[in-house]
Structures are given as structure tokens and as C-alpha cells.
Design a protein around this motif. Structure first.
Motif, short mmCIF file in Angstrom:
data_model
loop_
_atom_site.label_atom_id
_atom_site.label_comp_id
_atom_site.label_asym_id
_atom_site.label_seq_id
_atom_site.Cartn_x
_atom_site.Cartn_y
_atom_site.Cartn_z
N ALA A 202 -0.57 -9.83 8.90
CA ALA A 202 -1.72 -9.04 8.45
C ALA A 202 -1.63 -8.68 6.98
O ALA A 202 -2.55 -8.08 6.43
N GLY A 203 -0.51 -9.04 6.32
CA GLY A 203 -0.35 -8.73 4.91
C GLY A 203 0.07 -7.29 4.65
O GLY A 203 0.07 -6.85 3.48
N VAL A 204 0.43 -6.55 5.69
CA VAL A 204 0.87 -5.17 5.52
C VAL A 204 2.29 -5.13 4.96
O VAL A 204 2.63 -4.26 4.16
N GLY B 162 -4.60 2.37 7.32
CA GLY B 162 -5.94 2.60 7.83
C GLY B 162 -6.26 1.87 9.12
O GLY B 162 -7.41 1.91 9.58
N GLU B 163 -5.28 1.21 9.71
CA GLU B 163 -5.49 0.47 10.96
C GLU B 163 -4.61 1.04 12.06
O GLU B 163 -3.53 1.56 11.80
N HIS C 156 0.81 -1.21 0.00
CA HIS C 156 0.00 0.00 0.00
C HIS C 156 0.85 1.27 0.00
O HIS C 156 0.33 2.37 -0.16
N LEU C 157 2.18 1.11 0.17
CA LEU C 157 3.08 2.25 0.25
C LEU C 157 4.24 2.06 -0.73
O LEU C 157 5.30 1.57 -0.36
N PRO C 158 4.07 2.43 -2.00
CA PRO C 158 5.15 2.26 -2.98
C PRO C 158 6.41 3.00 -2.54
O PRO C 158 6.39 4.20 -2.29
N ILE C 159 7.53 2.26 -2.42
CA ILE C 159 8.76 2.85 -1.92
C ILE C 159 9.27 3.96 -2.84
O ILE C 159 9.84 4.95 -2.38
#
Length: 240
Positions: free
Chosen positions: A129-131, A108-109, A83-86
Motif C-alpha cells: 500500500a506504500g505505507v 488515515g486508513e 507519512h510518519l517522520p521517525i
């Protein structure tokens, strides 16, 4: 300005280094280039902050105001958050908009802010959690391993996971190793031969660009010079 820091390695394949530090006084410091990204947590004037800081492709000056305590998890090449492209945080950082009661928001968590001793447990929670994910090929090829896929695929996967090219990563990490060797007293010409620079001018340009110091300044540091950010030897995972 006074800076105290402590750091350690990690047995997690997702983490290359865990560190913490304390700075006092309103001054500047030299932030040296790094090919890794990290999560950083800091308290400044009683306010707690959290954020992600991307790879830095050149040395820069950073301001440090007042009293500041900080802690960071530096991730291994290949570890990333989908979710956070480096690539979007290279040479900059992004701060969490919500930090309170020992928690911060990521994807978002709300997550409990980790500390120096439980960083790996926190990372494992992110993985479950797949983060946080990891492409093991990336760390391998960065250190010179042979890939079983085409070169274009390798380049694409390295850039996606790190925000940098293989060449940029190797240039930055070689300059960091050179700075450490010079600080230990090794002669510049010996550093050139050991690390594969073309000649001493090539070494000098790399030091100025990535470390913000000359060989002489590293070998004979002046008490009035700006302090350097955390400098440690990049660790080849295959060697451990």
C-alpha cells in the motif's frame, strides 16, 4: 511486578523482531535504549490501544499499571513510513486516536490489528500500500558496509530513516551487546576488549546511560530490582 515475554526474529527485510508480553501489578520497569522504532499494540484494563514508538536514546523508567498484554513489531534500520517522520517520535511515541473492533487507523486508513503469528503478512500489506518503505543502504552502512554514495548523503539517509545518527545507533547497540555479555558472565574487561570500548569507565558510562544498570547489577541481578524491557542481541543481516 511480573513480566512474561516472548520474541522471535523475522525473515522480512523490514522487520528485525516480533515480540509479545504480559505484565501484572502496578510497578515500574527500566526501559532500555534502542535504536529501532516499532508499532505496538496493547490491551490495558480491557481497552485496546495502538501506536508507534520511536527509538530511545537513553534508559528510562516506565510505569506499568494493572494487567497489560502487549505485542510489537520492531522494524529494521532503513524501514520507515513516509507519512510518519521517525525523527519526530525519537524518545516518545504517538498513539492511534481510533482503535475499535480489532482495527486501528494508520495514515488515515483502517487496518486489522495483527498478531504475533501474522506480523509479516501485515507488514507486506503495508509495503504494497506504500505505507512502509525501506532504504537498504541504511541497514547496510549501520552494520559497517561500504556505501557507494557520499558520506553526507549517507548521513542524511540514515537520519531520515532512523531518526538517529550512525554513531548513536552503534553506541546504543554496542551497549545492548555489552549488557547481554555481562549477563552471560563475561568479565567487564573482556567485554571492553571484545566490543571496542576505550576502558572500563567508558563501558560503565555506556551501561548507565543506555541500559540503566551497572556491570555488577547485570551480572548479579537483584530480585527487588525493576525488570528490564526486552533485551536481545542486535542481528547483523549480512550474517544471516
Amino acid at each position: 511486578m511480573s513480566i512474561e515475554s516472548e520474541h522471535r526474529g523475522s525473515d522480512s527485510p523490514y522487520v528485525t523482531r516480533v515480540w509479545r508480553g504480559r505484565a501484572s501489578g502496578a510497578e515500574t520497569m527500566t526501559s532500555i535504549a534502542t535504536s529501532n522504532w516499532e508499532l505496538v499494540f496493547w490491551e490495558e484494563d480491557g481497552v485496546v490501544h495502538a501506536g508507534a514508538r520511536g527509538p530511545e536514546t537513553a534508559a528510562s523508567r516506565a510505569e506499568v499499571d494493572g494487567e497489560s498484554d502487549s505485542f510489537g513489531i520492531t522494524f529494521a534500520h532503513g524501514a520507515s513510513m513516509p507519512h510518519l517522520p521517525i525523527a519526530g517520535i525519537v524518545d516518545r511515541g504517538i498513539e492511534s486516536a481510533h482503535v475499535s473492533d480489532g482495527r486501528f487507523v494508520l495514515r488515515g486508513e483502517a487496518w486489522h490489528i495483527p498478531d504475533f503469528d501474522n506480523a509479516e503478512q501485515f507488514v507486506q500489506k503495508l509495503v504494497r500500500a506504500g505505507v512502509l518503505t525501506r532504504d537498504p543502504l541504511v541497514d547496510d552502512v549501520v552494520w559497517g558496509g561500504a556505501a557507494r554514495v557520499g558520506s553526507r548523503s549517507v548521513q542524511r539517509r540514515v537520519a531520515t530513516a532512523t531518526g538517529l545518527t550512525q554513531g548513536a545507533i552503534r553506541q546504543i547497540d554496542r551497549a545492548r551487546q555489552a549488557a547481554l555479555l555481562l549477563a552471560e558472565g563475561l568479565a567487564p574487561l573482556d567485554v571492553v576488549h571484545r566490543l571496542g570500548f576505550y576502558d572500563q569507565p567508558h563501558l560503565a558510562r555506556a551501561l548507565q546511560r543506555f541500559i540503566g544498570r551497572t556491570a555488577t547489577q547485570l551480572q548479579r541481578p537483584q530480585p527487588t530490582a525493576d525488570p528490564l524491557s526486552l533485551l536481545y542481541k542486535p542481528e547483523d543481516p549480512a550474517a544471516s
